[in-house]
Design a protein around this motif. Structure first.
Motif, PDB file in Angstrom:
ATOM      1  N   UNK A 109     -11.240  49.412 104.753  1.00 46.84           N
ATOM      2  CA  UNK A 109     -11.022  50.793 105.172  1.00 46.84           C
ATOM      3  C   UNK A 109     -12.342  51.503 105.414  1.00 46.84           C
ATOM      4  N   UNK A 110     -13.295  51.301 104.520  1.00 49.13           N
ATOM      5  CA  UNK A 110     -14.568  51.992 104.696  1.00 49.13           C
ATOM      6  C   UNK A 110     -15.453  51.308 105.728  1.00 49.13           C
ATOM      7  N   UNK A 111     -15.162  50.049 106.033  1.00 48.03           N
ATOM      8  CA  UNK A 111     -15.873  49.385 107.127  1.00 48.03           C
ATOM      9  C   UNK A 111     -15.517  50.008 108.471  1.00 48.03           C
ATOM     10  N   UNK A 112     -14.310  50.564 108.561  1.00 49.75           N
ATOM     11  CA  UNK A 112     -13.919  51.246 109.808  1.00 49.75           C
ATOM     12  C   UNK A 112     -14.133  52.751 109.695  1.00 49.75           C
ATOM     13  N   UNK A 113     -14.957  53.142 108.723  1.00 50.89           N
ATOM     14  CA  UNK A 113     -15.412  54.524 108.572  1.00 50.89           C
ATOM     15  C   UNK A 113     -14.286  55.497 108.232  1.00 50.89           C
ATOM     16  N   UNK A 114     -13.363  55.049 107.386  1.00 52.46           N
ATOM     17  CA  UNK A 114     -12.320  55.957 106.918  1.00 52.46           C
ATOM     18  C   UNK A 114     -12.949  57.042 106.052  1.00 52.46           C
ATOM     19  N   UNK A 115     -12.388  58.247 106.129  1.00 54.35           N
ATOM     20  CA  UNK A 115     -12.894  59.345 105.302  1.00 54.35           C
ATOM     21  C   UNK A 115     -12.558  59.146 103.838  1.00 54.35           C
ATOM     22  N   UNK A 116     -11.397  58.578 103.578  1.00 56.40           N
ATOM     23  CA  UNK A 116     -10.981  58.387 102.189  1.00 56.40           C
ATOM     24  C   UNK A 116      -9.916  57.307 102.141  1.00 56.40           C
ATOM     25  N   UNK A 117      -9.622  56.886 100.924  1.00 57.51           N
ATOM     26  CA  UNK A 117      -8.653  55.821 100.679  1.00 57.51           C
ATOM     27  C   UNK A 117      -7.795  56.267  99.516  1.00 57.51           C
ATOM     28  N   UNK A 118      -6.597  56.762  99.821  1.00 53.01           N
ATOM     29  CA  UNK A 118      -5.702  57.282  98.789  1.00 53.01           C
ATOM     30  C   UNK A 118      -4.780  56.172  98.306  1.00 53.01           C
ATOM     31  N   UNK A 119      -4.829  55.919  97.014  1.00 47.89           N
ATOM     32  CA  UNK A 119      -4.004  54.874  96.420  1.00 47.89           C
ATOM     33  C   UNK A 119      -2.745  55.500  95.835  1.00 47.89           C
ATOM     34  N   UNK A 120      -1.585  55.051  96.311  1.00 46.28           N
ATOM     35  CA  UNK A 120      -0.314  55.562  95.804  1.00 46.28           C
ATOM     36  C   UNK A 120      -0.049  54.999  94.404  1.00 46.28           C
ATOM     37  N   UNK A 171      -6.166  64.551  93.000  1.00 50.44           N
ATOM     38  CA  UNK A 171      -6.782  63.532  93.851  1.00 50.44           C
ATOM     39  C   UNK A 171      -6.627  63.907  95.329  1.00 50.44           C
ATOM     40  N   UNK A 172      -5.483  64.454  95.703  1.00 51.25           N
ATOM     41  CA  UNK A 172      -5.257  64.866  97.086  1.00 51.25           C
ATOM     42  C   UNK A 172      -6.200  66.008  97.461  1.00 51.25           C
ATOM     43  N   UNK A 173      -6.432  66.932  96.520  1.00 51.23           N
ATOM     44  CA  UNK A 173      -7.344  68.038  96.783  1.00 51.23           C
ATOM     45  C   UNK A 173      -8.764  67.534  97.026  1.00 51.23           C
ATOM     46  N   UNK A 174      -9.159  66.485  96.316  1.00 49.66           N
ATOM     47  CA  UNK A 174     -10.479  65.893  96.544  1.00 49.66           C
ATOM     48  C   UNK A 174     -10.586  65.350  97.975  1.00 49.66           C
ATOM     49  N   UNK A 175      -9.504  64.729  98.431  1.00 46.98           N
ATOM     50  CA  UNK A 175      -9.487  64.198  99.792  1.00 46.98           C
ATOM     51  C   UNK A 175      -9.635  65.317 100.816  1.00 46.98           C
ATOM     52  N   UNK A 176      -8.895  66.400 100.615  1.00 56.14           N
ATOM     53  CA  UNK A 176      -8.970  67.513 101.567  1.00 56.14           C
ATOM     54  C   UNK A 176     -10.361  68.136 101.583  1.00 56.14           C
ATOM     55  N   UNK A 177     -11.002  68.201 100.421  1.00 51.28           N
ATOM     56  CA  UNK A 177     -12.365  68.739 100.368  1.00 51.28           C
ATOM     57  C   UNK A 177     -13.308  67.865 101.181  1.00 51.28           C
ATOM     58  N   UNK A 178     -13.119  66.548 101.092  1.00 55.71           N
ATOM     59  CA  UNK A 178     -13.957  65.621 101.855  1.00 55.71           C
ATOM     60  C   UNK A 178     -13.691  65.776 103.354  1.00 55.71           C
ATOM     61  N   UNK A 179     -12.429  65.937 103.702  1.00 58.81           N
ATOM     62  CA  UNK A 179     -12.070  66.127 105.112  1.00 58.81           C
ATOM     63  C   UNK A 179     -12.706  67.398 105.661  1.00 58.81           C
ATOM     64  N   UNK A 180     -12.579  68.481 104.919  1.00 62.20           N
ATOM     65  CA  UNK A 180     -13.145  69.759 105.388  1.00 62.20           C
ATOM     66  C   UNK A 180     -14.652  69.655 105.589  1.00 62.20           C
ATOM     67  N   UNK A 181     -15.332  69.008 104.658  1.00 61.86           N
ATOM     68  CA  UNK A 181     -16.786  68.892 104.755  1.00 61.86           C
ATOM     69  C   UNK A 181     -17.191  68.070 105.970  1.00 61.86           C
ATOM     70  N   UNK A 182     -16.483  66.951 106.204  1.00 59.44           N
ATOM     71  CA  UNK A 182     -16.842  66.095 107.331  1.00 59.44           C
ATOM     72  C   UNK A 182     -16.571  66.782 108.665  1.00 59.44           C
ATOM     73  N   UNK A 183     -15.436  67.454 108.771  1.00 57.55           N
ATOM     74  CA  UNK A 183     -15.122  68.134 110.019  1.00 57.55           C
ATOM     75  C   UNK A 183     -16.054  69.315 110.276  1.00 57.55           C
ATOM     76  N   UNK A 184     -16.452  70.000 109.218  1.00 55.18           N
ATOM     77  CA  UNK A 184     -17.401  71.107 109.384  1.00 55.18           C
ATOM     78  C   UNK A 184     -18.724  70.584 109.926  1.00 55.18           C
TER      79      UNK A 184
END
Length: 268
Positions: free
Chosen positions: A91-102, A108-121
């Protein structure tokens, strides 16, 4: 600016879990949901989301298969969602922003959204300078011409390729390679350079997605690429035959004749 998001998972409950959490976030907009990889690839091309929550294991086309099918296209940011941890490295080899494990929790979801917001900004601020420079160059050009009468309506985009799904395969057919199209039961048959492909769309849906300056309906069950038309020949009862450059003969109904005749006369 909202973060336009697509949710892809073959499990409805898993999609619900992501969607419900995103609905609490005012800066996210859910564009849609897909239950398999083939639909996901088509939706990504059509909707151009900023972000995709993408399940790894799905019947037919996997999450990685979706990205492979879209190679060469402008890809959205991706958060992989899966119940298995063995795909994390890939997943990270294809530059995924995050990897959420069910199953994951709200924290944990909030951490993902924080990472998404930072990258898009970062991405948006980086592109702003380029956009301003391009705008300044455009404004500085003297004698900018007005758009032509034949230009498509502002904001309207027509398809430049069509997605063909065949079992577990996804293929693309470029629109400019099409010769003509005919209705075939519940499908549309696309003819291109002596080969044909089946596309599950209605005639009306396909007609709306094609540029009318290039593709014209000549019969209730036929659309033709105007670049492939060589001539018209009288047939019977006011109907005509449309002859393509490769010799293919298509039936032109009386109701569709004036438009095609006008187009051909304009090119003379």
């Amino acid at each position: 600016m909202k973060i336009r998001t697509l949710i892809v998972d073959d499990e409805p409950l898993a999609r619900d879990g992501v969607r419900i959490r995103l609905e609490r976030e005012p800066d996210f907009e859910v564009l849609g949901e897909c239950g398999n990889g083939a639909d996901a690839a088509e939706a990504i091309l059509e909707l151009e989301p900023d972000l995709v929550f993408l399940d790894v294991q799905m019947p037919g086309v996997s999450g990685f298969g979706v990205l492979e099918a879209l190679a060469g296209e402008r890809l959205p940011h991706v958060v992989f969602v899966t119940a298995f941890d063995q795909y994390a490295v890939r997943a990270f080899e294809v530059h995924a922003l995050d990897y959420l494990l069910k199953p994951f929790d709200d924290e944990r979801f909030a951490d993902t959204l924080a990472r998404v917001r930072a990258r898009l900004a970062d991405a948006r601020s980086g592109s702003l300078g380029r956009q301003l420079a391009a705008l300044a160059e455009q404004l500085g050009r003297a004698g900018a011409s007005a758009p032509s009468a034949s230009a498509p309506p502002e904001g309207r985009r027509y398809a430049d390729r069509l997605v063909i799904r065949d079992a577990a395969r996804i293929r693309w057919v470029r629109v400019d390679e099409l010769d003509w199209i005919e209705a075939d039961g519940d499908y549309m048959r696309l003819h291109s350079a002596g080969t044909s492909h089946l596309l599950r769309k209605t005639m009306a849906e396909l007609e709306r997605s094609l540029d009318p300056r290039r593709f014209l309906r000549i019969h209730r069950s036929t659309i033709v690429n105007l670049d492939r038309v060589r001539e018209m020949q009288p047939y019977f009862h006011g109907e005509y035959s449309v002859i393509l450059h490769d010799g293919t003969r298509l039936k032109l109904s009386r109701g569709y004749r004036p438009r095609l005749q006008a187009v051909l006369e304009e090119e003379v």
